[in-house]
Design an enzyme around this catalytic site. Structure first.
Site, PDB file in Angstrom:
ATOM      1  N   LYS A 159       0.724  -1.159  -0.065  1.00 14.02           N
ATOM      2  CA  LYS A 159      -0.066   0.011  -0.120  1.00 14.02           C
ATOM      3  C   LYS A 159       0.912   1.126   0.105  1.00 14.02           C
ATOM      4  O   LYS A 159       0.649   2.243  -0.919  1.00 14.02           O
ATOM      5  CB  LYS A 159      -0.907  -0.099   1.302  1.00 14.02           C
ATOM      6  N   ASN A 160       1.703   1.295   0.977  1.00 13.43           N
ATOM      7  CA  ASN A 160       2.759   2.493   1.086  1.00 13.43           C
ATOM      8  C   ASN A 160       3.592   2.835  -0.197  1.00 13.43           C
ATOM      9  O   ASN A 160       4.283   3.683  -0.210  1.00 13.43           O
ATOM     10  CB  ASN A 160       3.560   2.466   2.394  1.00 13.43           C
ATOM     11  N   ARG A 172      -4.934  10.865   4.265  1.00 16.05           N
ATOM     12  CA  ARG A 172      -3.742  11.658   4.512  1.00 16.05           C
ATOM     13  C   ARG A 172      -2.913  11.718   3.288  1.00 16.05           C
ATOM     14  O   ARG A 172      -2.180  12.904   2.651  1.00 16.05           O
ATOM     15  CB  ARG A 172      -2.923  11.487   5.701  1.00 16.05           C
ATOM     16  N   CYS A 188      -5.481  12.946  12.482  1.00 10.49           N
ATOM     17  CA  CYS A 188      -6.068  11.734  12.554  1.00 10.49           C
ATOM     18  C   CYS A 188      -5.810  11.010  13.700  1.00 10.49           C
ATOM     19  O   CYS A 188      -5.155  11.492  14.694  1.00 10.49           O
ATOM     20  CB  CYS A 188      -5.330  10.743  11.360  1.00 10.49           C
ATOM     21  N   ARG A 199       0.155  14.956  12.810  1.00 13.99           N
ATOM     22  CA  ARG A 199       0.579  14.697  11.659  1.00 13.99           C
ATOM     23  C   ARG A 199       0.637  16.005  10.706  1.00 13.99           C
ATOM     24  O   ARG A 199       0.137  15.894   9.646  1.00 13.99           O
ATOM     25  CB  ARG A 199       0.027  13.412  10.698  1.00 13.99           C
ATOM     26  N   PRO A 200       1.439  16.876  10.888  1.00 13.19           N
ATOM     27  CA  PRO A 200       1.709  18.343  10.353  1.00 13.19           C
ATOM     28  C   PRO A 200       2.041  17.893   9.043  1.00 13.19           C
ATOM     29  O   PRO A 200       2.877  17.008   8.639  1.00 13.19           O
ATOM     30  CB  PRO A 200       2.438  19.212  11.187  1.00 13.19           C
ATOM     31  N   ASP A 236       4.476  20.366   7.974  1.00  6.04           N
ATOM     32  CA  ASP A 236       5.683  21.488   7.883  1.00  6.04           C
ATOM     33  C   ASP A 236       6.745  20.975   6.915  1.00  6.04           C
ATOM     34  O   ASP A 236       7.245  21.780   6.427  1.00  6.04           O
ATOM     35  CB  ASP A 236       6.090  21.927   9.287  1.00  6.04           C
ATOM     36  N   LEU A 237       7.285  19.867   7.320  1.00  8.92           N
ATOM     37  CA  LEU A 237       8.488  19.214   6.472  1.00  8.92           C
ATOM     38  C   LEU A 237       8.129  19.378   4.923  1.00  8.92           C
ATOM     39  O   LEU A 237       9.477  19.740   4.061  1.00  8.92           O
ATOM     40  CB  LEU A 237       9.101  18.077   7.153  1.00  8.92           C
ATOM     41  N   ASP A 284       4.308   0.813  12.369  1.00 11.29           N
ATOM     42  CA  ASP A 284       3.106   0.124  11.635  1.00 11.29           C
ATOM     43  C   ASP A 284       2.994  -1.362  12.152  1.00 11.29           C
ATOM     44  O   ASP A 284       1.975  -1.961  11.694  1.00 11.29           O
ATOM     45  CB  ASP A 284       3.085   0.304  10.131  1.00 11.29           C
ATOM     46  N   ARG A 319      -8.935  -0.223   4.518  1.00 16.97           N
ATOM     47  CA  ARG A 319      -8.042   0.952   3.979  1.00 16.97           C
ATOM     48  C   ARG A 319      -6.638   0.232   3.431  1.00 16.97           C
ATOM     49  O   ARG A 319      -6.078   0.658   2.431  1.00 16.97           O
ATOM     50  CB  ARG A 319      -7.721   1.946   4.818  1.00 16.97           C
TER      51      ARG A 319
END
Ligand code: UD1
Length: 417
Positions: free
Chosen positions: A22-23, A92, A116, A121-122, A124-125, A304, A396
């Protein structure tokens, strides 16, 4: 609403095929935006997150066809550069299209994904990286907007090896002039798969899998056919299911190197694991031993897999310590495991798990994807019936997990309320 009904006690036996990752697929689908040609992806699992990413690409103007586990994507006619809020909130990872849109079209507007269950989970990076490359980033009413202001390759030092930021910056750099160097990059195998995919389309990227990635911008990317790597977290989940049920199963379609930390920790708990060129056999131990775990960026122990191990360690002999360093709120499964009799205490980012040899089936809720997997594993062990709700989280990221477990002898079925 559908529930999963699980009657614990059966040892898993047999063979299971691990699906595509998935990822790996989600950033690869986003990277398709960079291409003028046709993209053929093989080994694509049947997951809700992939449907959401397909929806995102279609909103932008791409065409997508699915034939069994093959996805054919064409981004030649993209004519919109905006991901609306109702889609962004669903997943996300839809933010991963931002780097690719900026790189190919010089503009993008993506709704903030919002918080979430497992943490704030910003972004900014990601945004700092885009900004360093010369994209002007503005915040407007819940949207992040970017526009190309003579973007060109630069050196970027990530404050933390974020997986998504590394991927997004690679994509943002793929089609701009000059060389981008990303330091303190994430090293996850899914980033290597993204690099391989992009290079076969004509990109010039080196270093994925290491902490320094070099992207030399090119002017155009073509079509490609690509087979996605196997899902290391699905593999780890099935291995942990074999361990908790004292089973004996064989997994095919796995890359051993990607699951080394999971293998090492399962061996510490007593499981026997044998590797051959095409797969892995795991035999669960009659006596599950406790162990201590700290989640870390790859190649450390994956966050995970933390919830699934929490289920396993709940029935180990002795006390285990679990430290979660990646997400600040990733213990949502703990109250649910407690409902089944687990003895787990939380102190900030540390969980203290006192192993017991008895868990009792209960009505529990999947609060997020991997929390759901942990509760399935606990249900496979527990005495009596476990009724697991909110399966949408599990769908998901796991391709028909209940059917795969049934084929290994688990007593598990879906039931409408
Ligand atoms: C990816 C995976 C997810 C996995 C996670 C960590 C995908 C689609 N998802 O998520 O399954 O759990 O890696 O292995 O590949 N962070 C910031 N600012 C940023 C970005 C991240 O502070 O701009 C923080 C996050 O809040 C989190 C940590 O960094 O605490 C790790 O996040 P990151 O590596 O970015 O995870 P994702 O890419 O979102």
């Amino acid at each position: 609403m559908q529930n999963l009904l699980i009657r614990g006690g059966n040892s898993l036996k047999g063979q299971v095929r691990i699906s595509g990752s998935k990822n790996a697929i989600l950033p690869i689908m986003a990277a398709s935006i960079l291409s003028h040609g046709e993209i053929i992806l093989n080994g694509v699992p049947d997951l809700e997150d992939i449907k959401v990413m397909s929806e995102v690409l279609e909103i932008l103007g791409a065409t997508i066809q699915r034939r069994k586990d093959v996805l054919i994507i064409n981004c030649a006619n993209i004519d919109s550069f905006e991901v609306p809020e109702h889609i962004s909130r669903k997943m996300r990872a839809s933010n991963l299209v931002m780097g690719a849109l900026l790189s190919r079209f010089g503009r993008a507007k993506v709704a903030y994904p919002g918080g979430c269950a497992i943490g704030s989970r910003p972004m900014d990076l990601h945004l700092k990286g885009f900004n360093s490359l010369g994209y002007e980033i503005t915040d407007e009413y819940g949207y992040m907007s970017g526009i190309n202001r003579n973007a060109a390759g630069k050196e970027i030092m990530l404050d933390f090896p974020s997986v998504g930021a590394t991927e997004n910056i690679i994509m943002a750099a793929a089609l701009i002039p000059g060389t981008t160097i990303i330091r303190n990059a994430a090293r996850e195998p899914e980033i290597i798969d993204l690099q391989n995919f992009l290079n076969r389309m004509g990109a010039k990227i080196r270093g994925a899998g290491l902490d320094c990635i070099r992207v030399e911008g090119v002017t155009r990317l073509g079509g490609v056919e690509h087979t996605v790597i196997p899902d290391r977290i699905e593999a780890g989940t099935f291995m942990t299911a074999a361990a908790i049920t004292r089973g004996d199963i064989y997994l095919d379609n796995v890359i051993h190197e990607h699951i080394q930390p999971t293998i090492a920790k399962l061996r510490e708990t007593g499981a026997e694991i044998m590797l051959n060129s095409s797969g892995i056999r795991i035999i669960g131990s009659k006596k599950i031993r406790s162990t201590d775990i700290k989640t870390m960026p790859y190649p450390g122990f994956p966050t995970d897999m933390q919830p699934q191990f929490m289920a396993l360690l709940s029935v180990a002999k002795g006390t285990s310590i679990m430290v979660e360093t990646i997400f600040e709120n990733r213990f949502m499964h703990v109250p649910e495991l407690r409902r089944m009799g687990a003895d787990i205490k939380i102190e900030g980012r540390v969980a203290i798990i006192k192993g017991k040899n008895h868990l009792e089936g209960a009505a529990v809720e999947a609060t997020d994807l991997r929390a759901g997997a942990a509760l399935i594993l606990a249900g496979l062990y527990a005495e009596g019936e476990t009724r697991l709700s909110h399966l949408e989280h599990i769908e998901r990221g796991y391709d028909n997990i209940h059917l795969k477990l049934q084929s290994l002898g688990a007593d598990i079925q879906t039931k409408l309320d």
